[in-house]
Design a protein around this motif. Sequence first.
Motif, PDB file in Angstrom:
ATOM      1  N   ILE A  12      37.349  45.673  33.390  1.00  0.00           N
ATOM      2  CA  ILE A  12      37.543  44.296  32.907  1.00  0.00           C
ATOM      3  C   ILE A  12      37.075  44.170  31.458  1.00  0.00           C
ATOM      4  O   ILE A  12      37.765  43.580  30.621  1.00  0.00           O
ATOM      5  CB  ILE A  12      36.829  43.287  33.829  1.00  0.00           C
ATOM      6  CG1 ILE A  12      37.520  43.261  35.201  1.00  0.00           C
ATOM      7  CG2 ILE A  12      36.803  41.885  33.201  1.00  0.00           C
ATOM      8  CD1 ILE A  12      36.725  42.541  36.285  1.00  0.00           C
ATOM      9  N   ASN A  16      39.477  43.375  28.206  1.00  0.00           N
ATOM     10  CA  ASN A  16      39.173  42.275  27.282  1.00  0.00           C
ATOM     11  C   ASN A  16      39.155  42.756  25.835  1.00  0.00           C
ATOM     12  O   ASN A  16      39.678  42.079  24.947  1.00  0.00           O
ATOM     13  CB  ASN A  16      37.834  41.628  27.631  1.00  0.00           C
ATOM     14  CG  ASN A  16      37.937  40.664  28.765  1.00  0.00           C
ATOM     15  OD1 ASN A  16      38.960  40.021  28.958  1.00  0.00           O
ATOM     16  ND2 ASN A  16      36.886  40.551  29.553  1.00  0.00           N
ATOM     17  N   TRP A  19      42.684  43.381  24.791  1.00  0.00           N
ATOM     18  CA  TRP A  19      43.364  42.108  24.518  1.00  0.00           C
ATOM     19  C   TRP A  19      42.937  41.541  23.171  1.00  0.00           C
ATOM     20  O   TRP A  19      43.759  41.017  22.420  1.00  0.00           O
ATOM     21  CB  TRP A  19      43.133  41.090  25.632  1.00  0.00           C
ATOM     22  CG  TRP A  19      43.652  39.734  25.240  1.00  0.00           C
ATOM     23  CD1 TRP A  19      42.936  38.596  25.058  1.00  0.00           C
ATOM     24  CD2 TRP A  19      45.009  39.403  24.915  1.00  0.00           C
ATOM     25  NE1 TRP A  19      43.758  37.571  24.644  1.00  0.00           N
ATOM     26  CE2 TRP A  19      45.042  38.042  24.552  1.00  0.00           C
ATOM     27  CE3 TRP A  19      46.196  40.117  24.888  1.00  0.00           C
ATOM     28  CZ2 TRP A  19      46.203  37.384  24.172  1.00  0.00           C
ATOM     29  CZ3 TRP A  19      47.358  39.458  24.508  1.00  0.00           C
ATOM     30  CH2 TRP A  19      47.348  38.107  24.167  1.00  0.00           C
ATOM     31  N   GLY A  43      42.396  35.435  27.233  1.00  0.00           N
ATOM     32  CA  GLY A  43      41.393  36.436  27.597  1.00  0.00           C
ATOM     33  C   GLY A  43      40.627  36.033  28.856  1.00  0.00           C
ATOM     34  O   GLY A  43      40.332  36.876  29.712  1.00  0.00           O
ATOM     35  N   SER A  47      40.615  38.089  32.387  1.00  0.00           N
ATOM     36  CA  SER A  47      39.381  38.419  33.119  1.00  0.00           C
ATOM     37  C   SER A  47      39.451  37.940  34.557  1.00  0.00           C
ATOM     38  O   SER A  47      39.051  38.663  35.478  1.00  0.00           O
ATOM     39  CB  SER A  47      38.165  37.776  32.445  1.00  0.00           C
ATOM     40  OG  SER A  47      37.908  38.378  31.212  1.00  0.00           O
ATOM     41  N   SER A  81      30.744  43.969  32.300  1.00  0.00           N
ATOM     42  CA  SER A  81      31.851  43.460  31.489  1.00  0.00           C
ATOM     43  C   SER A  81      31.317  42.679  30.284  1.00  0.00           C
ATOM     44  O   SER A  81      31.841  42.801  29.177  1.00  0.00           O
ATOM     45  CB  SER A  81      32.746  42.565  32.346  1.00  0.00           C
ATOM     46  OG  SER A  81      33.708  41.917  31.560  1.00  0.00           O
ATOM     47  N   THR A  85      31.973  43.369  26.455  1.00  0.00           N
ATOM     48  CA  THR A  85      32.598  42.302  25.664  1.00  0.00           C
ATOM     49  C   THR A  85      31.766  42.013  24.410  1.00  0.00           C
ATOM     50  O   THR A  85      32.319  41.869  23.317  1.00  0.00           O
ATOM     51  CB  THR A  85      32.773  41.035  26.520  1.00  0.00           C
ATOM     52  OG1 THR A  85      33.623  41.344  27.621  1.00  0.00           O
ATOM     53  CG2 THR A  85      33.373  39.890  25.717  1.00  0.00           C
ATOM     54  N   ALA A 146      31.257  35.961  29.011  1.00  0.00           N
ATOM     55  CA  ALA A 146      31.881  36.873  29.980  1.00  0.00           C
ATOM     56  C   ALA A 146      31.021  36.972  31.243  1.00  0.00           C
ATOM     57  O   ALA A 146      31.551  36.996  32.359  1.00  0.00           O
ATOM     58  CB  ALA A 146      32.084  38.251  29.358  1.00  0.00           C
TER      59      ALA A 146
END
Length: 167
Positions: A12, A16, A19, A43, A47, A81, A85, A146
């Motif tokens: 994940i 992200n 993306w 985004g 997720s 994640s 991120t 996130a």
Amino acid sequence: MKSQEWKWGLLIGSVNLIWLLVSWLLGWHGSGIGRFQVAIVLGFFISFVGFVFAFRSITREEPETTFAEGLRLGAVIAAISGLLTAAGWALYLGAINPGMSDYLVSEVRAHYTTAGIPAEKVELIAADAKSAFGLKAYTIKGGIGAFVMGIIYSAVIMGVIKWQQRR
């Protein structure tokens, strides 16, 4: 910590980051704040889809997973994640597109200047925007966002899964 948590957290977080880069390559980060915000919202959707796939996989493998266990798993996935991120935002704003923060501040300044706001007030707003759109702010907001959204997604998804299992 189980391999499922690592797998989904890294997946994940990586998606992200991909993306973020794809939306930048598509020009969405240089076409006004509105398009940049759309990229950010997409985004969140990406997720959410990642968490749906994660919980579908986890509960198929372990159908007896309780809501609390699912929430704990989701928190670990969200933490992994979130760290990825945060690192992605630091890399993006620090090395890949270091002018992004200044661009966003210039967009804010132009908006308020065009709206006829006095120059002194525009500069105060721009100073606040510089703080809000900086590398440190986006790294922290990206990571914490996130993590928090991952926990919310986990609760919603596990709630739906448990509701479906009781039907």
